[in-house]
Design a protein around this motif. Structure first.
Motif, PDB file in Angstrom:
ATOM      1  N   VAL A 128       3.561  19.816  -1.752  1.00 28.15           N
ATOM      2  CA  VAL A 128       2.589  19.208  -2.658  1.00 28.15           C
ATOM      3  C   VAL A 128       2.490  17.713  -2.398  1.00 28.15           C
ATOM      4  CG1 VAL A 128       2.005  18.772  -5.083  1.00 28.15           C
ATOM      5  CG2 VAL A 128       3.105  20.932  -4.428  1.00 28.15           C
ATOM      6  N   SER A 129       1.349  17.284  -1.939  1.00 28.01           N
ATOM      7  CA  SER A 129       1.034  15.859  -1.781  1.00 28.01           C
ATOM      8  C   SER A 129      -0.466  15.752  -1.614  1.00 28.01           C
ATOM      9  CB  SER A 129       1.746  15.252  -0.557  1.00 28.01           C
ATOM     10  OG  SER A 129       1.235  15.796   0.648  1.00 28.01           O
ATOM     11  N   MET A 130      -1.000  14.575  -1.855  1.00 21.66           N
ATOM     12  CA  MET A 130      -2.428  14.353  -1.633  1.00 21.66           C
ATOM     13  C   MET A 130      -2.782  14.629  -0.176  1.00 21.66           C
ATOM     14  SD  MET A 130      -3.115  10.829  -3.779  1.00 21.66           S
ATOM     15  CE  MET A 130      -1.963   9.925  -2.736  1.00 21.66           C
ATOM     16  N   GLU A 131      -1.912  14.168   0.733  1.00 23.99           N
ATOM     17  CA  GLU A 131      -2.189  14.313   2.163  1.00 23.99           C
ATOM     18  C   GLU A 131      -2.301  15.766   2.575  1.00 23.99           C
ATOM     19  OE1 GLU A 131       0.203  10.436   1.808  1.00 23.99           O
ATOM     20  OE2 GLU A 131      -0.011  12.337   0.759  1.00 23.99           O
ATOM     21  N   GLU A 132      -1.501  16.642   1.968  1.00 20.82           N
ATOM     22  CA  GLU A 132      -1.499  18.061   2.333  1.00 20.82           C
ATOM     23  C   GLU A 132      -2.589  18.852   1.625  1.00 20.82           C
ATOM     24  OE1 GLU A 132       3.021  19.469   2.706  1.00 20.82           O
ATOM     25  OE2 GLU A 132       2.692  17.922   1.188  1.00 20.82           O
ATOM     26  N   MET A 133      -2.937  18.467   0.380  1.00 21.23           N
ATOM     27  CA  MET A 133      -3.775  19.325  -0.454  1.00 21.23           C
ATOM     28  C   MET A 133      -5.226  18.900  -0.569  1.00 21.23           C
ATOM     29  SD  MET A 133      -1.312  20.507  -3.625  1.00 21.23           S
ATOM     30  CE  MET A 133      -2.501  21.772  -4.128  1.00 21.23           C
ATOM     31  N   ILE A 134      -5.516  17.608  -0.467  1.00 21.73           N
ATOM     32  CA  ILE A 134      -6.905  17.154  -0.624  1.00 21.73           C
ATOM     33  C   ILE A 134      -7.541  17.099   0.755  1.00 21.73           C
ATOM     34  CG2 ILE A 134      -8.415  15.341  -1.493  1.00 21.73           C
ATOM     35  CD1 ILE A 134      -6.239  14.577  -3.474  1.00 21.73           C
ATOM     36  N   ILE A 135      -8.478  18.011   0.990  1.00 25.15           N
ATOM     37  CA  ILE A 135      -8.938  18.317   2.342  1.00 25.15           C
ATOM     38  C   ILE A 135     -10.404  17.915   2.534  1.00 25.15           C
ATOM     39  CG2 ILE A 135      -9.145  20.157   4.051  1.00 25.15           C
ATOM     40  CD1 ILE A 135      -6.279  19.695   2.966  1.00 25.15           C
ATOM     41  N   PRO A 136     -10.737  17.262   3.648  1.00 24.67           N
ATOM     42  CA  PRO A 136     -12.136  16.903   3.898  1.00 24.67           C
ATOM     43  C   PRO A 136     -12.950  18.109   4.358  1.00 24.67           C
ATOM     44  CG  PRO A 136     -10.777  16.234   5.759  1.00 24.67           C
ATOM     45  CD  PRO A 136      -9.827  16.778   4.711  1.00 24.67           C
ATOM     46  N   ILE A 137     -14.199  18.175   3.922  1.00 24.11           N
ATOM     47  CA  ILE A 137     -15.160  19.176   4.413  1.00 24.11           C
ATOM     48  C   ILE A 137     -16.477  18.433   4.629  1.00 24.11           C
ATOM     49  CG2 ILE A 137     -15.413  19.942   2.005  1.00 24.11           C
ATOM     50  CD1 ILE A 137     -16.188  22.190   4.967  1.00 24.11           C
TER      51      ILE A 137
ATOM     52  N   GLU B 116       5.869  14.991  -2.946  1.00 25.01           N
ATOM     53  CA  GLU B 116       5.906  13.625  -2.420  1.00 25.01           C
ATOM     54  C   GLU B 116       6.356  13.663  -0.952  1.00 25.01           C
ATOM     55  OE1 GLU B 116       7.961  11.129  -5.326  1.00 25.01           O
ATOM     56  OE2 GLU B 116       7.539  12.679  -6.816  1.00 25.01           O
ATOM     57  N   ASP B 117       7.356  12.855  -0.567  1.00 30.48           N
ATOM     58  CA  ASP B 117       7.751  12.800   0.848  1.00 30.48           C
ATOM     59  C   ASP B 117       9.131  13.424   1.082  1.00 30.48           C
ATOM     60  OD1 ASP B 117       9.219  10.879  -0.417  1.00 30.48           O
ATOM     61  OD2 ASP B 117       8.682   9.226   0.925  1.00 30.48           O
ATOM     62  N   GLN B 118       9.447  14.471   0.319  1.00 32.33           N
ATOM     63  CA  GLN B 118      10.736  15.141   0.470  1.00 32.33           C
ATOM     64  C   GLN B 118      10.668  16.233   1.540  1.00 32.33           C
ATOM     65  OE1 GLN B 118      12.763  15.464  -3.764  1.00 32.33           O
ATOM     66  NE2 GLN B 118      10.734  16.374  -3.783  1.00 32.33           N
ATOM     67  N   PHE B 119      11.848  16.628   2.019  1.00 33.99           N
ATOM     68  CA  PHE B 119      11.955  17.820   2.855  1.00 33.99           C
ATOM     69  C   PHE B 119      13.277  18.505   2.545  1.00 33.99           C
ATOM     70  CE2 PHE B 119      13.900  14.424   5.261  1.00 33.99           C
ATOM     71  CZ  PHE B 119      14.960  14.997   5.973  1.00 33.99           C
ATOM     72  N   PHE B 120      13.252  19.819   2.627  1.00 33.10           N
ATOM     73  CA  PHE B 120      14.435  20.606   2.287  1.00 33.10           C
ATOM     74  C   PHE B 120      15.440  20.585   3.437  1.00 33.10           C
ATOM     75  CE2 PHE B 120      11.378  22.993  -0.535  1.00 33.10           C
ATOM     76  CZ  PHE B 120      11.913  22.502  -1.719  1.00 33.10           C
ATOM     77  N   ALA B 121      16.706  20.500   3.079  1.00 38.04           N
ATOM     78  CA  ALA B 121      17.788  20.533   4.069  1.00 38.04           C
ATOM     79  C   ALA B 121      18.945  21.341   3.492  1.00 38.04           C
ATOM     80  CB  ALA B 121      18.251  19.120   4.406  1.00 38.04           C
TER      81      ALA B 121
ATOM     82  N   LEU C  96       0.827  -1.207   0.000  1.00 35.52           N
ATOM     83  CA  LEU C  96       0.000   0.000   0.000  1.00 35.52           C
ATOM     84  C   LEU C  96       0.863   1.260   0.000  1.00 35.52           C
ATOM     85  CD1 LEU C  96      -2.909   1.315   0.387  1.00 35.52           C
ATOM     86  CD2 LEU C  96      -2.257   1.471   2.772  1.00 35.52           C
ATOM     87  N   ASN C  97       1.909   1.272   0.828  1.00 35.06           N
ATOM     88  CA  ASN C  97       2.773   2.453   0.894  1.00 35.06           C
ATOM     89  C   ASN C  97       3.468   2.705  -0.450  1.00 35.06           C
ATOM     90  OD1 ASN C  97       2.241   3.311   3.522  1.00 35.06           O
ATOM     91  ND2 ASN C  97       3.729   1.891   4.399  1.00 35.06           N
ATOM     92  N   MET C  98       3.851   1.635  -1.127  1.00 32.52           N
ATOM     93  CA  MET C  98       4.437   1.795  -2.459  1.00 32.52           C
ATOM     94  C   MET C  98       3.424   2.402  -3.420  1.00 32.52           C
ATOM     95  SD  MET C  98       6.560  -1.793  -2.788  1.00 32.52           S
ATOM     96  CE  MET C  98       6.733  -1.581  -4.549  1.00 32.52           C
ATOM     97  N   GLN C  99       2.174   1.957  -3.306  1.00 32.50           N
ATOM     98  CA  GLN C  99       1.146   2.507  -4.194  1.00 32.50           C
ATOM     99  C   GLN C  99       0.835   3.966  -3.853  1.00 32.50           C
ATOM    100  OE1 GLN C  99      -2.864   0.606  -4.361  1.00 32.50           O
ATOM    101  NE2 GLN C  99      -2.492   0.642  -6.572  1.00 32.50           N
ATOM    102  N   LYS C 100       0.857   4.323  -2.574  1.00 32.43           N
ATOM    103  CA  LYS C 100       0.671   5.726  -2.184  1.00 32.43           C
ATOM    104  C   LYS C 100       1.803   6.588  -2.719  1.00 32.43           C
ATOM    105  CE  LYS C 100      -0.395   6.883   2.000  1.00 32.43           C
ATOM    106  NZ  LYS C 100      -0.320   6.884   3.478  1.00 32.43           N
ATOM    107  N   ASP C 101       3.038   6.083  -2.658  1.00 35.11           N
ATOM    108  CA  ASP C 101       4.176   6.832  -3.195  1.00 35.11           C
ATOM    109  C   ASP C 101       4.005   7.078  -4.696  1.00 35.11           C
ATOM    110  OD1 ASP C 101       5.333   6.898  -0.697  1.00 35.11           O
ATOM    111  OD2 ASP C 101       6.719   5.229  -1.073  1.00 35.11           O
ATOM    112  N   GLU C 102       3.593   6.038  -5.408  1.00 36.33           N
ATOM    113  CA  GLU C 102       3.372   6.194  -6.848  1.00 36.33           C
ATOM    114  C   GLU C 102       2.238   7.184  -7.126  1.00 36.33           C
ATOM    115  OE1 GLU C 102       3.375   5.809 -11.004  1.00 36.33           O
ATOM    116  OE2 GLU C 102       4.895   5.494  -9.464  1.00 36.33           O
ATOM    117  N   ALA C 103       1.186   7.113  -6.298  1.00 43.37           N
ATOM    118  CA  ALA C 103       0.068   8.043  -6.460  1.00 43.37           C
ATOM    119  C   ALA C 103       0.538   9.482  -6.268  1.00 43.37           C
ATOM    120  CB  ALA C 103      -1.039   7.705  -5.476  1.00 43.37           C
TER     121      ALA C 103
END
Length: 522
Positions: free
Chosen positions: A504-513, A478-483, A179-186
């Motif tokens: 930018v990621s689904m988790e950050e941008m697609i929001i429930p209402i 995706e799952d990057q962070f700046f350093a 599942l995590n691999m599929q989320k990464d691809e998504a």
């Protein structure tokens, strides 16, 4: 395969011999006794996986035996069997935390179903969940090749959350890695979608676009507010992801029915300073800067970025020529939450009540800064679990109960989500560059590759403020962070596997209402 031991107590146990043989042929070991006293003694002396108790036995009744057994072994599953359908007997048995309730005459399949439900529940759920996800995996993966629109991406995200929560409930979570691999691809494909479409959403009035942060209150809140009718409560739980909403939903729906569950897209950067101010102002960031320079706090200022939400909201309402009576409350501490509970009755006199709850945001920051919280929430599953525990013990739940009892409408949302970051990305900036790990704003940003970033070299096209003529923005995906190259190892060790937002990621941008109606129906 594991064999299970079953204790069966019934004063007519000999008549149940066919049922006992049936279970033994299915691989269960049965100990048969004919009294409540014997059942209690057996439980004290031996281990059993489940107990069948006849309710109506001479001497010690089944209900009395149940009380003794539960006092000794509170986690031992007990099935109550009775000829009676009296409601009081059922309530007494259920109140004593029985695992199941069967009514005579029994049939073999009825008994087997009860046993499997209790003893093989996790194994059967795991097998069925894994099989169903394997079938759905191909459908989801194939959809990535389609030209998806914003609604279809929201649907994919909902599906992935559904399967994540389903797999989370399996015994060994064996499909989690897949599942995590599929989320990464998504998220890789979602980044391309945002890169191709986000700028046009803001600049092309004719393009198909999702509802964005600055449109949220006009489209989902103000149209629910009607003067002279019940209050509307608008609850913004900062940093709440869709999977966390699903964890707290059962607690909320104890008092409310879900009328509509929808999504909107957070603007960029997906941070409180930009996204939440956009919600309350009804404007994009550069519009806030130009129209309300007395309220907008830029990246180069030390003042808190969200100290003027009340004023932004007030001006949005005034701009819409509305005369609704409203209140605004920001809850950052338990004491403030308790004060809110005490004040609910007074708030019912308003047309609209806005409540901002900051717990989940504080949890994500605490998880970054405190080793103990990292230990408590090492991954998404534990992070969700803490969110669930919070709502169940929070003054917020008391407030929601009172709101429901008043018959008021409730709207629940957040300003942005978070993602667990794992991959460092080297970037160079001057001393005025902002500190957020998921986006950078500056005039001399340096990085080697553009492939996995979203760039905004012309901030005005993203409706973002410019500190000077050469200011640009860049967003992690995706799952990057700046350093930064200096102190690189420190940054990587300290921030890897923390929950961050701004990019930018689904988790950050697609929001429930979610719009909810009171179950009390006043």
């Amino acid at each position: 395969m594991q064999r299970y031991n079953i204790l069966w107590a019934d004063d007519e146990i000999d008549l149940l011999k066919p049922h006992i043989l049936f279970l033994e042929n299915k691989g269960y070991d049965i100990t048969a006794v004919n009294s409540g006293n014997d059942a209690v003694d057996c439980c004290e002396e031996s281990h059993f996986d489940v107990v069948f108790l006849d309710e109506n036995m001479p001497g010690m009744s089944g209900l009395e035996a149940l009380g003794h057994i539960k006092s000794m072994k509170p986690n031992l599953p007990v099935v109550m069997i009775t000829k009676s359908e009296e409601e009081q007997i059922m309530e007494d048995a259920i109140g004593a935390k029985i695992a199941d309730y069967l009514i005579k005459p029994l049939n073999p399949s009825q008994i087997l179903l009860s046993v499997k439900k209790i003893l093989d529940n996790k194994r059967l759920i795991t097998e069925k969940t894994n099989l169903n996800y394997q079938q759905e995996f191909r459908n989801i993966s194939m959809s990535f090749g389609d030209d998806l629109d914003h609604e279809e991406w929201a649907d994919i995200y909902k599906k992935l959350i559904y399967w994540e929560l389903e797999i989370d409930n399996t015994e060994n979570k064996s499909m989690y890695e897949v599942l995590n691999m599929q989320k990464d691809e998504a998220n890789t494909q979602f980044t391309r979608f945002i890169r191709d479409n986000y700028e046009s959403w803001l600049n092309d009035p004719n393009v198909d676009k999702p509802m964005l942060s600055h449109q949220l209150m006009r489209e989902k809140v103000f149209n629910k507010v009607k003067k002279g009718e019940k209050s509307v409560f608008f609850l913004v739980i900062d940093n709440l992801r869709s999977d966390q909403w699903k964890m707290i939903e059962p607690a909320v729906t104890e008092y409310f029915n879900v009328e509509e569950e929808d999504t909107y897209y957070s603007i960029l950067p997906t941070t409180t300073a930009y996204a939440r101010n956009s919600i309350f102002s009804g404007l994009l960031p550069s519009e806030m800067e130009h129209k309300h320079p007395d309220l907008w706090v830029g990246e180069d200022e030390d003042e808190g970025k969200n100290n003027h939400e009340h004023e932004f909201l007030e001006r949005q309402i005034r701009r819409l020529n509305s005369d609704i009576k409203f209140s605004y409350h920001k809850i950052k501490h338990t004491s403030e939450g308790k004060q809110l509970v005490d004040n609910i009755n007074n708030l019912l006199n308003n047309d609209l009540n806005v409540i901002v709850y900051n717990f989940v945001d504080m949890l994500s920051h605490a998880r970054t800064d405190m080793a103990m919280v990292r230990e408590l929430a090492p991954d998404e599953s534990a992070y969700r679990s803490i969110t669930k525990s919070w709502i169940e013990h929070s003054p917020l739940l008391d407030a929601l109960r009172l709101i429901a009892e008043s018959g008021s409408k409730l709207i629940v949302t957040t300003d942005h989500g978070t993602i667990r970051v794992k991959k460092p990305f080297k970037i160079v900036g001057d001393r005025n560059t902002n500190s957020n790990l998921r986006y950078k704003q500056g005039k001399n940003l340096g990085y080697s590759s553009k492939d996995n970033l979203l760039e905004a070299p012309k901030p005005e096209r993203f409706y973002l403020p410019k500190l000077n003529v050469s200011t640009s923005y860049v967003f992690a995906t995706e799952d990057q962070f700046f350093a930064y190259p200096n102190n690189y190892n420190y940054y990587v060790n300290y921030y890897k596997d923390t929950f961050q937002h701004g990019g930018v990621s689904m988790e950050e941008m697609i929001i429930p209402i979610i719009s909810l109606n009171s179950k009390y129906g006043k």
